[in-house]
Design a protein around this motif. Structure first.
Motif, PDB file in Angstrom:
ATOM      1  N   SER B  12      68.635  16.947  -1.184  1.00 45.45           N
ATOM      2  CA  SER B  12      69.911  17.007  -1.338  1.00 45.45           C
ATOM      3  C   SER B  12      70.529  17.508  -2.183  1.00 45.45           C
ATOM      4  O   SER B  12      70.376  17.556  -3.681  1.00 45.45           O
ATOM      5  N   ILE B  13      71.929  18.283  -1.402  1.00 48.71           N
ATOM      6  CA  ILE B  13      72.868  19.185  -2.741  1.00 48.71           C
ATOM      7  C   ILE B  13      73.759  19.077  -2.542  1.00 48.71           C
ATOM      8  O   ILE B  13      74.814  18.093  -1.611  1.00 48.71           O
ATOM      9  N   GLN B  14      74.799  19.469  -3.461  1.00 41.20           N
ATOM     10  CA  GLN B  14      76.546  19.548  -3.156  1.00 41.20           C
ATOM     11  C   GLN B  14      76.730  21.121  -2.779  1.00 41.20           C
ATOM     12  O   GLN B  14      76.092  22.073  -1.660  1.00 41.20           O
ATOM     13  N   GLU B  15      77.763  21.230  -1.950  1.00 37.52           N
ATOM     14  CA  GLU B  15      78.538  21.801  -0.892  1.00 37.52           C
ATOM     15  C   GLU B  15      78.802  23.675  -1.938  1.00 37.52           C
ATOM     16  O   GLU B  15      78.853  23.120  -3.216  1.00 37.52           O
ATOM     17  N   GLU B  17      75.353  25.269  -2.130  1.00 37.29           N
ATOM     18  CA  GLU B  17      75.039  26.140  -2.922  1.00 37.29           C
ATOM     19  C   GLU B  17      73.431  26.567  -1.662  1.00 37.29           C
ATOM     20  O   GLU B  17      73.908  26.242  -0.376  1.00 37.29           O
ATOM     21  N   ALA B  79      75.930  26.352   1.728  1.00 35.30           N
ATOM     22  CA  ALA B  79      76.276  24.658   2.771  1.00 35.30           C
ATOM     23  C   ALA B  79      76.342  24.102   2.603  1.00 35.30           C
ATOM     24  O   ALA B  79      77.559  24.002   1.652  1.00 35.30           O
ATOM     25  N   GLN B  80      77.239  23.973   3.849  1.00 38.97           N
ATOM     26  CA  GLN B  80      78.688  22.758   4.068  1.00 38.97           C
ATOM     27  C   GLN B  80      78.350  21.234   4.639  1.00 38.97           C
ATOM     28  O   GLN B  80      76.999  21.482   4.847  1.00 38.97           O
ATOM     29  N   ASP B  83      75.972  20.590   7.733  1.00 43.70           N
ATOM     30  CA  ASP B  83      74.740  21.546   7.961  1.00 43.70           C
ATOM     31  C   ASP B  83      73.749  20.305   7.865  1.00 43.70           C
ATOM     32  O   ASP B  83      72.886  20.269   7.856  1.00 43.70           O
ATOM     33  N   THR B  84      74.678  19.116   7.296  1.00 43.26           N
ATOM     34  CA  THR B  84      73.601  17.996   7.015  1.00 43.26           C
ATOM     35  C   THR B  84      72.567  18.101   8.691  1.00 43.26           C
ATOM     36  O   THR B  84      73.257  17.906   9.346  1.00 43.26           O
ATOM     37  N   THR B 110      71.215  16.731   3.294  1.00 47.82           N
ATOM     38  CA  THR B 110      72.338  16.357   3.513  1.00 47.82           C
ATOM     39  C   THR B 110      72.632  17.017   2.217  1.00 47.82           C
ATOM     40  O   THR B 110      72.409  17.315   0.939  1.00 47.82           O
ATOM     41  N   VAL B 111      74.237  17.868   2.869  1.00 45.78           N
ATOM     42  CA  VAL B 111      75.125  18.720   1.756  1.00 45.78           C
ATOM     43  C   VAL B 111      76.312  17.633   1.007  1.00 45.78           C
ATOM     44  O   VAL B 111      77.045  17.087   2.695  1.00 45.78           O
ATOM     45  N   ASN B 112      76.344  17.487   0.123  1.00 42.19           N
ATOM     46  CA  ASN B 112      77.495  16.651  -0.380  1.00 42.19           C
ATOM     47  C   ASN B 112      78.807  17.107  -0.494  1.00 42.19           C
ATOM     48  O   ASN B 112      78.555  18.704  -1.228  1.00 42.19           O
TER      49      ASN B 112
END
Lengths: 115, 113
Positions: B12-15, B17, B79-80, B83-84, B110-112
């Motif tokens: 799980s990462i932030q947009e 990254e 990542a956007q 891409d989830t 999961t891209v937040n």
């Protein structure tokens, strides 16, 4: 061109019943493979048919069977359903190594729920 | 026997990254595919790598096949949320005189926003 078509998309069956799932491959593809996908086990290979012959089989009980017709359409049958058979069943078609490697194109799957 | 190990299992990462997903095995594969699957849908083929050391790029996605054709990686830059999904690798093996694909269990990304 049309993709891989699986029917039905959703199915609810009772334990002990049997079920038949259908798959129409991409036109020109003669190989059809079936997979079972569950959260715990991931994608597990059931069997593969090529020109109406089963070429490969995974480690599933004999309750799982399949066949392929002369037009490459395939059906998968599960008899005496168990609760553990609840899963997403995926069908994939391919040209089966025509270019030296295999690429699978999947249908949307059939979500089977056994109650 | 699980021939292909994917890691991490969840990410799980932030947009914005970057991230890398790994696919490892002790077996040699004649080819390796990467797929992306969204909930309730079938996997969609992203790329096929065939030659050891091969690198393929698909926009912000970079795929690499190990020199010994036993492992692969998928790197996503910036990542956007789109891409989830579940990223699956599949290795091609020969069994019973025909080819079959063996899948890893996948990496759920999961891209937040």
């Amino acid at each position: 061109k049309a993709g891989v078509t699986q029917t039905p998309r959703y199915l609810i069956k009772t334990r002990g019943q049997q079920v038949t799932l259908s798959c129409s491959p991409i036109s020109g593809h003669r190989s059809v493979s079936w997979y079972q996908q569950t959260p715990g086990q991931g994608l597990q290979f059931l069997f593969e048919y090529f020109s109406e012959t089963q070429r490969n089989k995974g480690n599933f009980p004999g309750r799982f069977s399949g066949r392929q017709f002369s037009n490459s359409r395939s059906e998968m049958n599960v008899s005496t359903l168990e609760l553990g058979d609840s899963a997403l069943y995926l069908c994939a078609s391919s040209l089966s190594g025509l270019f030296g490697y295999t690429e699978a194109f999947f249908g949307q799957g059939t979500r089977l729920t056994v109650v | 026997t699980q021939l292909l190990e994917q890691s991490p299992q969840f990410l799980s990462i932030q947009e914005g990254e970057n991230l890398t997903v790994y696919c490892n095995s002790s077996s040699v594969f004649s080819s390796l595919q990467w797929y992306r699957q969204e909930p309730g849908e079938g996997p969609v083929l992203l790329v096929t790598v065939v030659t050891g050391g091969e690198v393929k790029k698909l926009k912000r996605l970079t795929f690499q096949f190990g020199d010994a054709r036993k492992d692969s990686s998928l790197h996503i830059t910036a990542a956007q949320p789109g891409d989830t999904g579940l990223y699956l690798c599949a290795g091609e093996v020969t069994q019973g005189g025909s080819e079959k694909l063996v899948f890893g269990k996948g990496t759920k990304l999961t891209v937040n926003p």
